[in-house]
Design a protein around this motif. Structure first.
Motif, PDB file in Angstrom:
ATOM      1  N   GLY A  74      53.434 -35.887  14.279  1.00 47.36           N
ATOM      2  CA  GLY A  74      53.016 -35.156  13.087  1.00 47.36           C
ATOM      3  C   GLY A  74      54.143 -35.239  12.071  1.00 47.36           C
ATOM      4  N   SER A  75      53.829 -34.866  10.816  1.00 46.28           N
ATOM      5  CA  SER A  75      54.907 -34.922   9.810  1.00 46.28           C
ATOM      6  C   SER A  75      55.655 -33.609   9.719  1.00 46.28           C
ATOM      7  N   MET A  76      55.068 -32.540  10.259  1.00 42.75           N
ATOM      8  CA  MET A  76      55.665 -31.206  10.148  1.00 42.75           C
ATOM      9  C   MET A  76      57.122 -31.183  10.624  1.00 42.75           C
ATOM     10  N   PHE A  79      60.448 -31.871   8.491  1.00 36.80           N
ATOM     11  CA  PHE A  79      61.186 -30.883   7.683  1.00 36.80           C
ATOM     12  C   PHE A  79      62.510 -30.535   8.352  1.00 36.80           C
ATOM     13  N   TYR A 100      53.970 -25.701  -0.049  1.00 39.59           N
ATOM     14  CA  TYR A 100      53.426 -25.614   1.315  1.00 39.59           C
ATOM     15  C   TYR A 100      54.208 -24.549   2.085  1.00 39.59           C
ATOM     16  N   TYR A 142      61.881 -30.934  -2.669  1.00 42.96           N
ATOM     17  CA  TYR A 142      60.670 -31.214  -1.887  1.00 42.96           C
ATOM     18  C   TYR A 142      59.457 -31.080  -2.801  1.00 42.96           C
ATOM     19  N   ASN A 149      49.195 -29.080  -1.770  1.00 39.14           N
ATOM     20  CA  ASN A 149      48.920 -27.910  -0.934  1.00 39.14           C
ATOM     21  C   ASN A 149      49.948 -26.870  -1.336  1.00 39.14           C
ATOM     22  N   ASP A 177      56.122 -35.551  -0.184  1.00 41.25           N
ATOM     23  CA  ASP A 177      55.187 -35.327   0.921  1.00 41.25           C
ATOM     24  C   ASP A 177      53.772 -35.600   0.411  1.00 41.25           C
ATOM     25  N   PRO A 179      50.436 -36.269   2.222  1.00 38.67           N
ATOM     26  CA  PRO A 179      49.387 -36.492   3.221  1.00 38.67           C
ATOM     27  C   PRO A 179      47.976 -36.587   2.637  1.00 38.67           C
ATOM     28  N   TYR A 180      47.799 -36.099   1.388  1.00 33.54           N
ATOM     29  CA  TYR A 180      46.443 -36.096   0.804  1.00 33.54           C
ATOM     30  C   TYR A 180      46.230 -37.253  -0.170  1.00 33.54           C
ATOM     31  N   LYS A 209      45.142 -36.205   8.027  1.00 32.65           N
ATOM     32  CA  LYS A 209      44.016 -35.955   7.122  1.00 32.65           C
ATOM     33  C   LYS A 209      43.100 -37.161   6.980  1.00 32.65           C
TER      34      LYS A 209
HETATM   35  C1  LIG Z   1      51.710 -30.785   2.426  1.00 35.95           C
HETATM   36  C2  LIG Z   1      51.671 -30.896   3.904  1.00 35.95           C
HETATM   37  N1  LIG Z   1      52.708 -31.446   4.536  1.00 35.95           N
HETATM   38  C3  LIG Z   1      52.731 -31.575   5.889  1.00 35.95           C
HETATM   39  C4  LIG Z   1      51.683 -31.115   6.656  1.00 35.95           C
HETATM   40  C5  LIG Z   1      51.774 -31.258   8.146  1.00 35.95           C
HETATM   41  O1  LIG Z   1      50.945 -32.281   8.575  1.00 35.95           O
HETATM   42  P1  LIG Z   1      51.015 -32.928  10.030  1.00 35.95           P
HETATM   43  O2  LIG Z   1      49.710 -32.653  10.658  1.00 35.95           O
HETATM   44  O3  LIG Z   1      51.260 -34.388   9.793  1.00 35.95           O
HETATM   45  O4  LIG Z   1      52.163 -32.299  10.777  1.00 35.95           O
HETATM   46  C6  LIG Z   1      50.576 -30.510   6.047  1.00 35.95           C
HETATM   47  C7  LIG Z   1      49.471 -29.993   6.861  1.00 35.95           C
HETATM   48  O5  LIG Z   1      48.565 -29.363   6.430  1.00 35.95           O
HETATM   49  C8  LIG Z   1      50.569 -30.401   4.634  1.00 35.95           C
HETATM   50  O6  LIG Z   1      49.553 -29.826   3.969  1.00 35.95           O
END
Ligand SMILES: Cc1ncc(COP(=O)(O)O)c(C=O)c1O
Length: 366
Positions: A74-76, A79, A100, A142, A149, A177, A179-180, A209
């Motif tokens: 995941g990208s979370m 951070f 976010y 960031y 988001n 960042d 993802p969308y 996503k």
């Molecule tokens: C802006 C943003 N960055 C990162 C993430 C985390 O995504 P991931 O599922 O890749 O960990 C999200 C998830 O909603 C997000 O909205």
């Protein structure tokens, strides 16, 4: 999803993909094939930067070297990578305000001083950014330039260029960042900040996503000179990210299924976004919102005459659940800020949910 007791609740809380957005049959088929072909590699220890064929595929798609690609669970979790590598306790990080919520929490958790730069309908307020830079320049800025988001805002090309220029002038790193980014339903694509200034931008993205969040596959595109530090950090943190789901994602992309899936997702999400915009116009008189061109979110700011805090605390009474708007602001503003994800709700649920929100608003006029 709502639990049995609260089945009728409409959840405006999580930015989840729609259930039908996940291409389950293709995922199962890809899993069977790749596990048979590559099982010995995928279920063994691997390279610390992630499954090589997927890294190569990503590098090809973005026109970077494979060494610049790091895969994560995941990208979370990136951070904490970025924070630990570039920010010491007490140093400053800028975020858009709102931003976010989990990113703000992650930065605060590593001890950063998080400063919010006010977001307008085309990106951050550049004058406010310059003012803040003169006071206390950050280590990193960031930003979520595409269908942000929580707000839905897309940063204009002019502002992307100006942020890039300021990063050179003041020597900060940009964490972009996105993802969308691929879920654009209207308008024209804007170059990413990485494309404008590859040397100073770490670009963060994810398969969550556009394929499946449960697979937990995020990735970074890193400037060449910084890449070795990230790869070393990855190795020392978890040896390497999980391989089996990276194998499935690779097979999916290699078969050419990703782009058609993205087109399919757009046809699921556009009617939802339009249903929400229509419902807002019809029901939420006096509120302001931004009309996004893609992504998962619309956000609204209720007029000052309304007590947003009370609405958030009591929204279940009206059959909806909202995220606390304050979480999206590093300095605790956001009482009247409401994020409205439309991705996981049907147009009918969206219309009903906005009607309920309007009732709640009427009930809590100050
Ligand atoms: C802006 C943003 N960055 C990162 C993430 C985390 O995504 P991931 O599922 O890749 O960990 C999200 C998830 O909603 C997000 O909205």
């Amino acid at each position: 999803m709502a639990d049995a007791e609260n089945q009728d609740l409409i959840l405006f809380t999580r930015g989840n993909p729609a259930e039908e957005a996940i291409p389950l049959a293709d995922i199962v088929d890809c899993a069977r094939d790749i596990f048979q072909r590559e099982g010995k590699v995928l279920f063994q220890y691997g390279h610390y930067s992630g499954y090589r064929p997927l890294r190569e595929w990503i590098a090809g798609r973005f026109g970077v070297k494979m060494e610049q690609v790091l895969i994560g669970n995941g990208s979370m979790e990136f951070f904490t990578f970025v924070g630990s590598l570039f920010v010491k306790w007490g140093e400053t990080v800028y975020v858009e305000s709102p931003s976010y919520d989990r990113a703000i929490t992650a930065m605060k958790r590593i001890g950063a001083k998080v400063a919010g730069i006010p977001l307008e309908k085309d990106g951050v307020n550049i004058e406010a950014l310059k003012k803040e830079l003169k006071k206390s320049p950050p280590k990193i800025f960031y930003i979520i330039p595409d269908f942000q988001n929580p707000s839905g805002v897309t940063t204009s090309l002019e502002k992307r260029k100006e942020i890039a220029r300021l990063s050179e002038e003041y020597g900060f790193l940009i964490i972009e960042d996105s993802p969308y980014r691929y879920l654009r339903y209207r308008g024209k694509e804007v170059p990413s900040v990485r494309e404008i200034l590859p040397a100073r931008v770490v670009h963060m993205s994810s398969f969550s996503k556009i394929l499946s969040p449960g697979m937990r596959i995020g990735f970074l595109l890193i400037p060449e000179d910084l890449a070795p530090r990230f790869h070393k950090w990855s190795e020392d943190t978890y040896i390497h990210p999980a391989l089996p789901t990276a194998g499935i994602a690779y097979e999916y992309c290699h078969r050419g299924l990703l782009n058609p899936n993205i087109e399919r997702l757009k046809s699921i999400y556009l009617p939802r976004m339009d249903a929400m915009l229509r419902a807002l116009r019809e029901n939420l008189v006096g509120a302001e919102w931004i009309e996004p061109e893609g992504g998962y979110f619309i956000s609204t700011k209720l007029p000052e005459s309304i007590n947003g805090r009370e609405i958030w605390k009591n929204c279940r009474k009206f059959g909806i659940v909202l995220t606390d708007g304050k979480g999206f602001f590093p300095d605790g503003q956001g009482e009247n800020f409401i994020r409205l994800p439309f991705s996981a709700l049907t147009p009918g649920e969206i219309e009903e949910g906005i009607r309920r929100l309007a009732k709640a608003v009427d009930d809590y006029r100050k």
